[in-house]
Design an enzyme around this catalytic site. Structure first.
Site, PDB file in Angstrom:
ATOM      1  N   SER A 276       1.735   2.121   8.558  1.00 46.26           N
ATOM      2  CA  SER A 276       0.930   3.318   8.814  1.00 46.26           C
ATOM      3  C   SER A 276       0.432   4.042   7.568  1.00 46.26           C
ATOM      4  CB  SER A 276       1.728   4.292   9.685  1.00 46.26           C
ATOM      5  OG  SER A 276       1.964   3.728  10.959  1.00 46.26           O
ATOM      6  N   VAL A 277       0.835   3.639   6.386  1.00 42.05           N
ATOM      7  CA  VAL A 277       0.255   4.235   5.178  1.00 42.05           C
ATOM      8  C   VAL A 277      -1.236   3.913   5.076  1.00 42.05           C
ATOM      9  CG1 VAL A 277       2.392   4.363   3.834  1.00 42.05           C
ATOM     10  CG2 VAL A 277       1.072   2.243   3.839  1.00 42.05           C
TER      11      VAL A 277
END
Length: 554
Positions: A276-277
């Site tokens: 999710s970065v």
């Protein structure tokens, strides 16, 4: 009294005999001289042949002292990281060794790293010269000298030394025994370091920050029983790599004895699905192309299906969320909706502009290419939007996030300290407004979302957690995770990006057996910022923008 005719004849005969004898003597002397000179010539030719043509013969004429020049390497503040010292190399002339076995035993007693059987075999060989050991200190040389064994000798040489090892070992690299750069800065700047009268080379690394980050990263690897870890600290305005850490690390003074795994620069050479970065990048793409606004509401509380697959959220929402909270609560569903609007072509365009479709274009050869899916259809577009289906290095993601927060401008990173003669190479990816929007959204993620454990007062930390399952047998293994946290600070004037990546951390009772980034990578990043923030220029946040009113971001 006059001589008789007989006497005169006898006198003439004697004179002829004497003359013949003298002539014969002179001829013999000339022949002897010619033979002597011929023998000298043969000896000289043989000496030349042995000295110049024999594989070992050149060592006979080697000078007693051969000092190679290689410039020092320092950190940005002048801390010595690599220098050249004088050392001694031990050689032997086997023909002069009285007892090879006895001499080998004596040498190995002083130099335990040598193999006694191998040394004995070298000393008993028929070679003219053999190298026995290299890199001896003056004290070690004296100890061997005092053995008194004939046939042993020394040659003075240069030796590369790393006085603060393992500090920055993966970035600085090392040289081989002949002082040729083999990795890192030593390899990439080999020609510059060995130039005549070359000055010291200053890298961008801050030794203080490097030490603190390495210490915190090692503590996290041990605490969470991770396989390895990596961290990068980047000055996003100048592109300078202030720190690059990989765990496990190694001692470049003994690089030959270190394992290949410890010598691997995971920050720049290992690729991961970082999870999710990636979401802040996807949201910036959608905002830049006018496909959404920050106050749009997304029905992430309802099931969402792409093709034949339902998109799952780890923390399902109970109501519709604005774009800000799609990021803060890390909704895969909301991100997938945006990815479908963006489409494959625009997504790939932005990924190329952010440097995520190729290797990071900095000076070191240690820079891995990303792993990209061969077939990039609608489902791949969706999964890439939240960091699955594309594997990149931590350095690459840090550089891309730096572009997002540096007023939307990508800066090519560098391992060297910047000066006026080397302005950074840049290009714009996002508008200033989009950059400011994402800074606010990532600040909210730390204040109220999944990154709370990285919220260090006084530094206006922005960030995003990322937890990705590792690929396994054509699918993903939910029990083997890569957890990351991408942080940036200060919020008032973004200057630094920090990424922390842990490979397969384990859940603990204190984390309720979760091994996700909010429980391990985020607090690790927070601990790092708390230590290094006070020593970095421009790292503290301005009070007037240190917090964002919740109402303004809904």
């Amino acid at each position: 009294m006059s001589l008789s005719p007989f006497a005169k004849t006898k006198s003439v005969a004697l004179a002829d005999i004497n003359h013949a004898a003298v002539s014969e003597g002179r001829i013999r002397i000339r022949i002897s001289l010619v033979l002597f000179l011929t023998m000298i010539a043969i000896v000289l030719v043989r000496l030349a042949e042995v000295s110049l043509l024999s594989p070992d013969g050149h060592l006979r004429l080697a000078p007693d002292e051969v000092i190679q020049h290689r410039a020092d390497i320092t950190d940005r503040n002048g801390l010595l990281l690599a220098t050249t010292l004088s050392s001694y190399s031990l050689y032997a002339e086997p023909s002069r060794i009285w007892n090879p076995d006895e001499t080998a035993d004596a040498l190995v007693a002083l130099r335990p790293g040598l193999d006694v059987a191998e040394v004995a075999e070298q000393l008993a060989s028929d070679r003219a010269f053999v190298w026995v050991d290299r890199g001896l200190s003056p004290k070690e040389r004296q100890a061997v000298f005092e053995l008194g064994h004939p046939g042993l000798g020394f040659r003075r040489e240069a030796k590369r030394a790393y006085p603060n090892a393992p500090l920055g070992a993966h970035l600085i690299g090392w040289t081989n025994i002949d002082l040729i750069g083999a990795a890192g800065v030593e390899r990439s700047f080999d020609e510059r370091l060995t130039a005549e009268n070359a000055p010291e080379l200053a890298v961008a690394m801050d030794g203080r920050a490097q030490f603190a980050i390495a210490e915190e990263l090692k503590a996290s690897v041990e605490h969470f029983s991770a396989l390895s870890a990596a961290a990068v600290l980047l000055d996003i305005q100048s592109g300078e790599i202030i720190s690059m850490v990989s765990v496990p690390d190694f001692n470049p003074n003994k690089y030959g004895a270190e394992s290949p795994e410890s010598r691997k620069n995971h920050a720049a050479m290992s690729t991961y699905d970082l999870g999710s970065v990636f979401k802040p990048l996807t949201m910036a793409m959608a905002l830049e192309d006018g496909l959404t606004t920050r106050d749009e509401m997304f029905d992430v509380h309802k099931p969402y299906k792409v093709l034949n697959k339902f998109i799952r959220d780890d923390h399902p929402a109970t109501e519709a969320l604005s774009l800000d909270y799609v990021l803060a609560e890390s909704s895969n569903r909301g991100t997938a909706m945006l990815a479908q609007r963006i489409g494959k072509e625009r997504q790939q365009h932005y990924l190329r502009e952010l440097g995520l479709m190729g290797r990071v274009p900095y000076e070191l050869s240690e820079s891995a290419y990303p792993q990209i899916q061969e077939f990039w259809g609608e489902m791949a577009t969706v999964t890439v939007s939240y960091g699955h289906g594309i594997s990149v290095t931590p350095l690459a993601l840090a550089t891309a996030t730096g572009a997002l927060l540096n007023d939307g401008v990508y800066v090519v990173p560098t391992v060297l300290k910047r000066d006026a003669t080397r302005p950074p190479e840049t290009h714009r990816v996002f508008s200033s407004q989009v950059s400011q929007d994402l800074a606010d959204m990532m600040r909210l993620t730390v204040v109220e979302g999944t990154g709370k454990k990285a919220n260090i007062p006084g530094f206006g930390v922005m960030g995003k957690t990322g937890t990705a399952e590792k690929p396994s047998h054509g699918g993903y293994d939910r029990n083997r995770l890569v957890s990351s946290f991408i942080a940036a600070f200060p919020h008032s004037a973004p200057r630094y990006v920090l990424i922390v990546t842990l490979d397969e951390p384990k859940g603990l009772p204190e984390t309720y057996n979760y091994a996700t980034a909010g429980w391990n990578a985020a607090p690790t990043a927070g601990a790092i910022i708390e230590r290094i923030g006070p020593m970095l220029p421009g790292a503290r946040d301005l009070p007037k923008t240190a917090a964002i009113p919740k109402e303004a971001l809904r």
